[in-house]
Design a protein around this motif. Structure first.
Motif, mmCIF file in Angstrom:
data_model
loop_
_atom_site.group_PDB
_atom_site.id
_atom_site.type_symbol
_atom_site.label_atom_id
_atom_site.label_comp_id
_atom_site.label_asym_id
_atom_site.label_seq_id
_atom_site.Cartn_x
_atom_site.Cartn_y
_atom_site.Cartn_z
ATOM 1 N N GLU A 229 24.610 58.518 -31.003
ATOM 2 C CA GLU A 229 24.756 58.709 -32.445
ATOM 3 C C GLU A 229 24.465 57.620 -33.290
ATOM 4 O O GLU A 229 24.653 56.462 -32.934
ATOM 5 N N ALA A 230 23.638 58.052 -34.226
ATOM 6 C CA ALA A 230 23.038 56.760 -35.008
ATOM 7 C C ALA A 230 23.036 57.192 -36.548
ATOM 8 O O ALA A 230 23.103 58.513 -36.999
ATOM 9 N N ALA A 231 22.963 56.114 -37.469
ATOM 10 C CA ALA A 231 22.498 56.416 -38.783
ATOM 11 C C ALA A 231 21.773 55.246 -39.094
ATOM 12 O O ALA A 231 21.674 54.030 -38.667
ATOM 13 N N LEU A 232 21.079 55.475 -40.364
ATOM 14 C CA LEU A 232 20.288 54.520 -40.847
ATOM 15 C C LEU A 232 20.860 54.079 -42.008
ATOM 16 O O LEU A 232 21.438 54.982 -42.858
ATOM 17 N N VAL A 233 20.821 52.948 -42.380
ATOM 18 C CA VAL A 233 21.599 52.189 -43.863
ATOM 19 C C VAL A 233 20.492 51.715 -44.316
ATOM 20 O O VAL A 233 19.976 50.503 -43.999
ATOM 21 N N LEU A 234 19.859 52.318 -45.540
ATOM 22 C CA LEU A 234 18.806 51.563 -46.112
ATOM 23 C C LEU A 234 19.171 50.946 -47.601
ATOM 24 O O LEU A 234 20.005 51.533 -48.223
ATOM 25 N N THR A 235 18.611 50.001 -47.907
ATOM 26 C CA THR A 235 19.144 49.353 -49.286
ATOM 27 C C THR A 235 18.020 49.465 -50.254
ATOM 28 O O THR A 235 16.834 49.374 -49.724
ATOM 29 N N ARG A 236 18.106 49.733 -51.342
ATOM 30 C CA ARG A 236 16.990 49.904 -52.550
ATOM 31 C C ARG A 236 15.784 50.688 -52.119
ATOM 32 O O ARG A 236 14.944 50.231 -52.280
ATOM 33 N N LEU A 237 16.281 51.743 -51.478
ATOM 34 C CA LEU A 237 15.059 52.679 -51.485
ATOM 35 C C LEU A 237 14.653 53.324 -52.582
ATOM 36 O O LEU A 237 15.508 53.810 -53.379
ATOM 37 N N GLN A 238 13.217 53.138 -52.744
ATOM 38 C CA GLN A 238 12.905 53.875 -53.852
ATOM 39 C C GLN A 238 12.889 55.453 -53.848
ATOM 40 O O GLN A 238 13.125 56.125 -52.912
ATOM 41 N N SER A 239 13.100 55.891 -54.880
ATOM 42 C CA SER A 239 13.107 57.597 -55.160
ATOM 43 C C SER A 239 11.912 58.067 -54.416
ATOM 44 O O SER A 239 10.933 57.530 -54.587
ATOM 45 N N ALA A 240 12.012 59.201 -53.796
ATOM 46 C CA ALA A 240 10.975 59.857 -52.958
ATOM 47 C C ALA A 240 10.158 60.518 -54.137
ATOM 48 O O ALA A 240 8.886 60.882 -53.968
ATOM 49 N N GLY A 241 10.618 60.745 -55.115
ATOM 50 C CA GLY A 241 9.800 61.338 -56.330
ATOM 51 C C GLY A 241 9.953 62.804 -56.334
ATOM 52 O O GLY A 241 10.488 63.352 -55.454
ATOM 53 N N SER A 242 9.971 63.416 -57.494
ATOM 54 C CA SER A 242 10.030 64.648 -57.686
ATOM 55 C C SER A 242 9.384 65.627 -56.755
ATOM 56 O O SER A 242 8.200 65.463 -56.356
ATOM 57 N N GLY A 243 10.001 66.697 -56.021
ATOM 58 C CA GLY A 243 9.341 67.570 -55.175
ATOM 59 C C GLY A 243 8.895 66.748 -53.799
ATOM 60 O O GLY A 243 8.207 67.530 -52.870
ATOM 61 N N HIS A 244 9.681 65.536 -53.388
ATOM 62 C CA HIS A 244 9.331 65.100 -52.294
ATOM 63 C C HIS A 244 10.846 64.835 -51.657
ATOM 64 O O HIS A 244 11.820 64.673 -52.278
ATOM 65 N N VAL A 245 10.830 64.708 -50.154
ATOM 66 C CA VAL A 245 12.165 64.121 -49.595
ATOM 67 C C VAL A 245 11.511 63.136 -48.486
ATOM 68 O O VAL A 245 10.550 63.033 -48.339
ATOM 69 N N TYR A 246 12.485 62.382 -48.319
ATOM 70 C CA TYR A 246 12.048 61.331 -46.910
ATOM 71 C C TYR A 246 12.820 62.277 -45.775
ATOM 72 O O TYR A 246 13.670 63.062 -45.881
ATOM 73 N N GLU A 247 12.128 62.052 -44.665
ATOM 74 C CA GLU A 247 12.485 62.649 -43.302
ATOM 75 C C GLU A 247 12.539 61.511 -42.339
ATOM 76 O O GLU A 247 11.746 60.655 -42.114
ATOM 77 N N ALA A 248 13.740 61.601 -41.462
ATOM 78 C CA ALA A 248 13.781 60.851 -40.830
ATOM 79 C C ALA A 248 13.445 61.168 -39.331
ATOM 80 O O ALA A 248 13.460 62.669 -39.035
ATOM 81 N N TRP A 249 12.893 60.431 -38.391
ATOM 82 C CA TRP A 249 12.364 60.941 -36.981
ATOM 83 C C TRP A 249 12.835 59.965 -36.099
ATOM 84 O O TRP A 249 13.064 58.906 -35.947
ATOM 85 N N VAL A 250 12.978 60.562 -34.791
ATOM 86 C CA VAL A 250 13.419 59.980 -33.597
ATOM 87 C C VAL A 250 12.401 60.357 -32.509
ATOM 88 O O VAL A 250 12.152 61.368 -32.070
ATOM 89 N N ALA A 251 11.424 59.237 -32.240
ATOM 90 C CA ALA A 251 10.578 59.320 -31.105
ATOM 91 C C ALA A 251 10.850 58.482 -29.791
ATOM 92 O O ALA A 251 11.506 57.475 -29.566
ATOM 93 N N GLU B 185 7.896 63.046 -47.205
ATOM 94 C CA GLU B 185 7.085 64.606 -47.045
ATOM 95 C C GLU B 185 7.417 65.421 -48.222
ATOM 96 O O GLU B 185 8.246 65.197 -49.070
ATOM 97 N N ARG B 186 6.819 66.417 -48.447
ATOM 98 C CA ARG B 186 6.758 67.454 -49.514
ATOM 99 C C ARG B 186 8.165 68.141 -49.295
ATOM 100 O O ARG B 186 8.737 68.562 -50.266
ATOM 101 N N HIS B 187 8.280 68.532 -47.936
ATOM 102 C CA HIS B 187 9.633 69.284 -47.706
ATOM 103 C C HIS B 187 9.866 68.956 -46.214
ATOM 104 O O HIS B 187 9.186 68.253 -45.475
ATOM 105 N N ALA B 188 10.891 69.407 -45.607
ATOM 106 C CA ALA B 188 11.349 69.227 -44.159
ATOM 107 C C ALA B 188 10.162 69.745 -43.389
ATOM 108 O O ALA B 188 9.542 71.078 -43.493
ATOM 109 N N VAL B 189 9.611 69.005 -42.560
ATOM 110 C CA VAL B 189 8.735 69.549 -41.449
ATOM 111 C C VAL B 189 8.775 69.244 -40.128
ATOM 112 O O VAL B 189 9.819 68.317 -40.057
#
Lengths: 230, 205
Positions: free
Chosen positions: A154-176, A213-217
């Motif tokens: 089980e995992a979590a990302l802890v990010l500091t001072r991440l910029q806003s993704a901007g209007s109409g966008h999201v960040y998406e995390a991935w595990v490869a 991303e623009r939305h969850a993909v």
């Protein structure tokens, strides 16, 4: 009522347009149907937007006082201790303290909107508690934050001072793992510290990435700007 | 009143709505006040639209906020935005109340008009923006779908009552609601003009 008929009640339920019997049947169905829960989440948001389409006169000031007084009167006998993430100046400093990761993860999980959470997603607080366990491994991502992984992945990302993704966008995390990335949840930047519980297990050697991303993909459409190997 | 608000001026300003609800779940009454300051007005406007009576609307809003106070620990941020969660409680309470007020519902809905676009001059900018955005989205729906949504959401009519009122089979009403709400969702989540030209940026690593 037939299952298909129950699926079709999702919009009416979101609009509160069911009579009590239908409402009860639908709620029983909802407990078992992940598809309806997902659909209800998005339709409820649309239904609620209708609240904004009418004029919003300012309510009489006594209403606020009445509500707060009534709430205090029925509060259990506890003194609310505000967690440190709720105190503006402390937000950055808290990041290093393992116990506080619980609160940060919890706060962030409260703060981000997840579109496609799996129906049987474990209780967030439980996950957060696991993350704070002494056995959790922390992998630094330079000055950008860290990845925290428990022995069971089980995992979590802890990010500091991440910029806003901007209007109409999201960040998406991935595990490869062995190539193909699996989506591990979308999130938005929080002020100072962004903590993201990942929705995929992170085995040893897997790579965790973040794209915008623009939305969850289902697969990344952009280059990841964060890559870290567990 | 204004003094009460400004006594805690920016203590919560950096917190998301969801984080405020997390504090409410810890019985923090100042967080509840913050939640009210953020959404009390929309909540009251909604309750007033459904109930068309100031005292009943105040009752609905008060009961809804107290429900939120008691149940904040059960709020699931992965399921809904805090605003959606709260306004769903407000709407449910208002609808339940209006259904007990048969007399009120016999009045034509139009008489209660929502005076669209005539909000008070002191409207918060974001409220005005949201109102215009949702009204514009509603105008994009076919008339019958819009009518079904408005009668259900603002009128508090059940799908069966609507079927009777509009002289249509329940199945027709159901599908108008479904199509209408789905369309509304799609229109509201479409990117705004000017956001379409975003280009991938190189990694900032």
């Amino acid at each position: 009522m037939a299952t298909e008929a129950l699926h079709n009640l999702t919009a009416a339920y979101a609009l509160d347009a069911l009579d009590p019997d239908e409402r009860r049947d639908y709620e029983a169905h909802l407990a078992r149907c992940g598809r309806c829960r997902d659909e209800l989440a998005s339709l409820s948001e649309a239904a609620t937007s209708l609240a904004y389409a009418v004029s919003s006169p300012t309510p009489a000031p006594h209403l606020r006082e009445r509500i707060i007084a009534a709430a205090r009167a029925e509060r259990p006998n506890v003194v609310p201790l505000r967690p440190r993430w709720a105190v503006p100046s402390a937000a950055v400093a808290v990041c290093a303290v393992a116990a506080v990761i619980v609160l940060a993860v919890w706060a962030a999980s409260l703060s981000h909107k997840v579109d496609r959470l799996q129906a049987e997603r474990a209780d967030q607080e439980h996950v957060a508690a696991v993350l704070a366990s002494p056995d959790a491994q922390s992998v630094s991502i330079g000055d950008r934050g860290k990845l925290v992984v428990t022995p069971i992945g089980e995992a979590a990302l802890v990010l500091t001072r991440l910029q806003s993704a901007g209007s109409g966008h999201v960040y998406e995390a991935w595990v490869a793992e062995n190539g193909k990335p699996k989506p591990a949840g979308t999130f938005q930047a929080q002020s100072d510290v962004t903590a993201v519980p990942l929705e995929q297990p992170v085995p040893k050697g897997a790579t965790v990435m973040v794209t915008r991303e623009r939305h969850a993909v289902d697969l990344p459409t952009q280059m990841p700007f964060i890559r870290v190997t567990a | 009143m204004a003094q009460t608000v400004s006594a805690m001026p920016r203590a919560f300003a950096h917190l998301s709505d969801e984080a405020v609800v997390a504090l409410v779940a810890r019985w923090d009454d100042q967080a509840l006040a913050e939640l009210y300051d953020r959404f009390g007005r929309v909540a009251y406007g909604l309750a007033l639209r459904v109930l068309r009576d100031e005292m009943l609307a105040e009752d609905a809003v008060q009961e809804a906020f107290l429900t939120a106070w008691r149940r904040a620990d059960r709020f699931m941020p992965e399921r809904a935005k805090a605003s959606t969660w709260l306004l769903t409680i407000v709407h449910r309470r208002a609808v339940d109340l209006v259904r007990q007020e048969e007399r009120r519902r016999a009045e034509p809905l139009e008489a209660a008009g929502d005076r669209a676009g005539e909000g008070p001059a002191d409207d918060a900018v974001w409220l005005r923006y949201e109102r215009e955005r949702v009204q514009a989205a509603l105008r994009q729906l076919p008339d019958q779908q819009r009518e079904a949504l408005e009668l259900a959401y603002y009128g508090g009519f059940t799908q069966s009552e609507l079927a009777e009122r509009l002289g249509q089979p329940v199945g027709t009403i159901k599908s108008r609601m479904f199509s209408g709400l789905g369309r509304l969702r799609d229109v509201l989540t479409e990117p705004e003009p000017g956001e379409r030209t975003w280009q991938p940026r190189p990694s900032t690593t």
